[in-house]
Design a protein around this motif. Structure first.
Motif, PDB file in Angstrom:
ATOM      1  N   ASN A 153      11.355   5.737  10.606  1.00 47.25           N
ATOM      2  CA  ASN A 153      12.341   5.073  11.463  1.00 47.25           C
ATOM      3  C   ASN A 153      11.775   3.807  12.115  1.00 47.25           C
ATOM      4  O   ASN A 153      12.511   3.048  12.737  1.00 47.25           O
ATOM      5  CB  ASN A 153      12.871   6.034  12.527  1.00 47.25           C
ATOM      6  CG  ASN A 153      11.888   6.270  13.645  1.00 47.25           C
ATOM      7  OD1 ASN A 153      10.682   6.340  13.416  1.00 47.25           O
ATOM      8  ND2 ASN A 153      12.398   6.390  14.851  1.00 47.25           N
ATOM      9  N   TYR A 154      10.455   3.578  11.943  1.00 44.57           N
ATOM     10  CA  TYR A 154       9.824   2.401  12.533  1.00 44.57           C
ATOM     11  C   TYR A 154       8.524   2.131  11.782  1.00 44.57           C
ATOM     12  O   TYR A 154       7.815   3.060  11.390  1.00 44.57           O
ATOM     13  CB  TYR A 154       9.504   2.650  14.010  1.00 44.57           C
ATOM     14  CG  TYR A 154       8.630   1.595  14.643  1.00 44.57           C
ATOM     15  CD1 TYR A 154       9.184   0.429  15.160  1.00 44.57           C
ATOM     16  CD2 TYR A 154       7.252   1.746  14.713  1.00 44.57           C
ATOM     17  CE1 TYR A 154       8.380  -0.554  15.737  1.00 44.57           C
ATOM     18  CE2 TYR A 154       6.447   0.770  15.287  1.00 44.57           C
ATOM     19  CZ  TYR A 154       7.015  -0.374  15.795  1.00 44.57           C
ATOM     20  OH  TYR A 154       6.222  -1.339  16.349  1.00 44.57           O
ATOM     21  N   TYR A 155       8.235   0.839  11.576  1.00 47.83           N
ATOM     22  CA  TYR A 155       6.921   0.471  11.067  1.00 47.83           C
ATOM     23  C   TYR A 155       6.543  -0.919  11.552  1.00 47.83           C
ATOM     24  O   TYR A 155       7.395  -1.742  11.877  1.00 47.83           O
ATOM     25  CB  TYR A 155       6.829   0.579   9.540  1.00 47.83           C
ATOM     26  CG  TYR A 155       7.723  -0.357   8.773  1.00 47.83           C
ATOM     27  CD1 TYR A 155       7.247  -1.569   8.286  1.00 47.83           C
ATOM     28  CD2 TYR A 155       9.045  -0.019   8.512  1.00 47.83           C
ATOM     29  CE1 TYR A 155       8.071  -2.419   7.573  1.00 47.83           C
ATOM     30  CE2 TYR A 155       9.859  -0.863   7.802  1.00 47.83           C
ATOM     31  CZ  TYR A 155       9.370  -2.056   7.328  1.00 47.83           C
ATOM     32  OH  TYR A 155      10.193  -2.904   6.622  1.00 47.83           O
ATOM     33  N   LEU A 156       5.234  -1.119  11.629  1.00 55.97           N
ATOM     34  CA  LEU A 156       4.664  -2.369  12.118  1.00 55.97           C
ATOM     35  C   LEU A 156       3.516  -2.750  11.199  1.00 55.97           C
ATOM     36  O   LEU A 156       2.705  -1.908  10.821  1.00 55.97           O
ATOM     37  CB  LEU A 156       4.138  -2.165  13.546  1.00 55.97           C
ATOM     38  CG  LEU A 156       3.268  -3.275  14.138  1.00 55.97           C
ATOM     39  CD1 LEU A 156       4.129  -4.468  14.523  1.00 55.97           C
ATOM     40  CD2 LEU A 156       2.501  -2.754  15.340  1.00 55.97           C
ATOM     41  N   ILE A 157       3.473  -4.009  10.833  1.00 56.71           N
ATOM     42  CA  ILE A 157       2.365  -4.574  10.070  1.00 56.71           C
ATOM     43  C   ILE A 157       1.987  -5.859  10.781  1.00 56.71           C
ATOM     44  O   ILE A 157       2.816  -6.761  10.914  1.00 56.71           O
ATOM     45  CB  ILE A 157       2.768  -4.884   8.611  1.00 56.71           C
ATOM     46  CG1 ILE A 157       3.253  -3.620   7.907  1.00 56.71           C
ATOM     47  CG2 ILE A 157       1.611  -5.528   7.860  1.00 56.71           C
ATOM     48  CD1 ILE A 157       3.940  -3.872   6.569  1.00 56.71           C
ATOM     49  N   GLU A 158       0.756  -5.939  11.264  1.00 60.16           N
ATOM     50  CA  GLU A 158       0.324  -7.159  11.944  1.00 60.16           C
ATOM     51  C   GLU A 158      -1.142  -7.410  11.654  1.00 60.16           C
ATOM     52  O   GLU A 158      -1.884  -6.510  11.290  1.00 60.16           O
ATOM     53  CB  GLU A 158       0.566  -7.075  13.447  1.00 60.16           C
ATOM     54  CG  GLU A 158      -0.232  -6.020  14.160  1.00 60.16           C
ATOM     55  CD  GLU A 158       0.075  -5.956  15.643  1.00 60.16           C
ATOM     56  OE1 GLU A 158       0.542  -6.953  16.217  1.00 60.16           O
ATOM     57  OE2 GLU A 158      -0.155  -4.895  16.239  1.00 60.16           O
ATOM     58  N   GLY A 159      -1.525  -8.660  11.807  1.00 63.51           N
ATOM     59  CA  GLY A 159      -2.923  -8.976  11.586  1.00 63.51           C
ATOM     60  C   GLY A 159      -3.176 -10.462  11.529  1.00 63.51           C
ATOM     61  O   GLY A 159      -2.340 -11.276  11.934  1.00 63.51           O
TER      62      GLY A 159
END
Length: 179
Positions: A153-159
């Protein structure tokens, strides 16, 4: 006759080695299977997500139906620790509902750490840090995913990413299922 027995022995040895090599033992939690199952569910159900992408610190939000979840969640698949080269590379801290893997100081692998939350032995959340560095580029990525009723229901990709002849660039993608 002797040569046919030799050939038969070599063939038998080859088959037994092949069978043994295909047997996979999972020392670590099987994130690859859990994420692959999520990809299959999401490809079938095609939920709408509110997806925000930051570029140059400017967010842009759109409601989207993602067509290829295997491409969208590729970085999550890269957190699979059940590879032969990773077998004894992580320290494990575990309770009934939480598993934490930390890369041992003596190791040099891309997945630095993973935190996995479970409920009734089912994945409910995970987050990981992945870093790669060579003479051409340097990347640092953080991924996070939560599941409700066994579906993402949620995802995050950062960098960040830095090429040898360029500035460090940050990226961030955040998506939440639309209700």
């Amino acid at each position: 006759m002797k040569s046919s027995i030799t050939i038969l022995a070599i063939f038998t040895l080859f088959i037994s080695c092949k069978e043994e090599s295909t047997t996979k033992i999972n020392k670590y939690f099987d994130l690859k299977t859990s994420i692959t199952n999520q990809i299959n569910v999401l490809n079938k159900e095609k939920p709408t997500f509110s997806k925000t992408v930051w570029s140059d610190n400017t967010p842009e939000t759109k409601d989207v139906k993602i067509e290829d979840w295997s491409k969208e969640l590729e970085l999550f698949l890269q957190t699979d620790l059940n590879k032969p080269a990773y077998l004894n590379s992580y320290e494990i801290n575990q309770s009934d509902s939480l598993i934490v893997y930390h890369l041992k100081k003596s190791e040099n692998l891309p997945v630095n750490n993973i935190k996995i939350l479970l409920k009734n032995n089912q994945l409910t959340a995970m987050e990981a840090t992945i870093a790669n560095q060579n003479y051409l580029y340097e990347t640092d990525k953080h991924v996070k995913m939560t599941l409700v009723d066994n579906v993402v229901n949620y995802y995050l990709i950062e960098g960040t990413q830095k090429l040898v002849f360029g500035d460090k660039k940050a990226f961030k993608i955040e998506a939440k299922v639309k209700k």
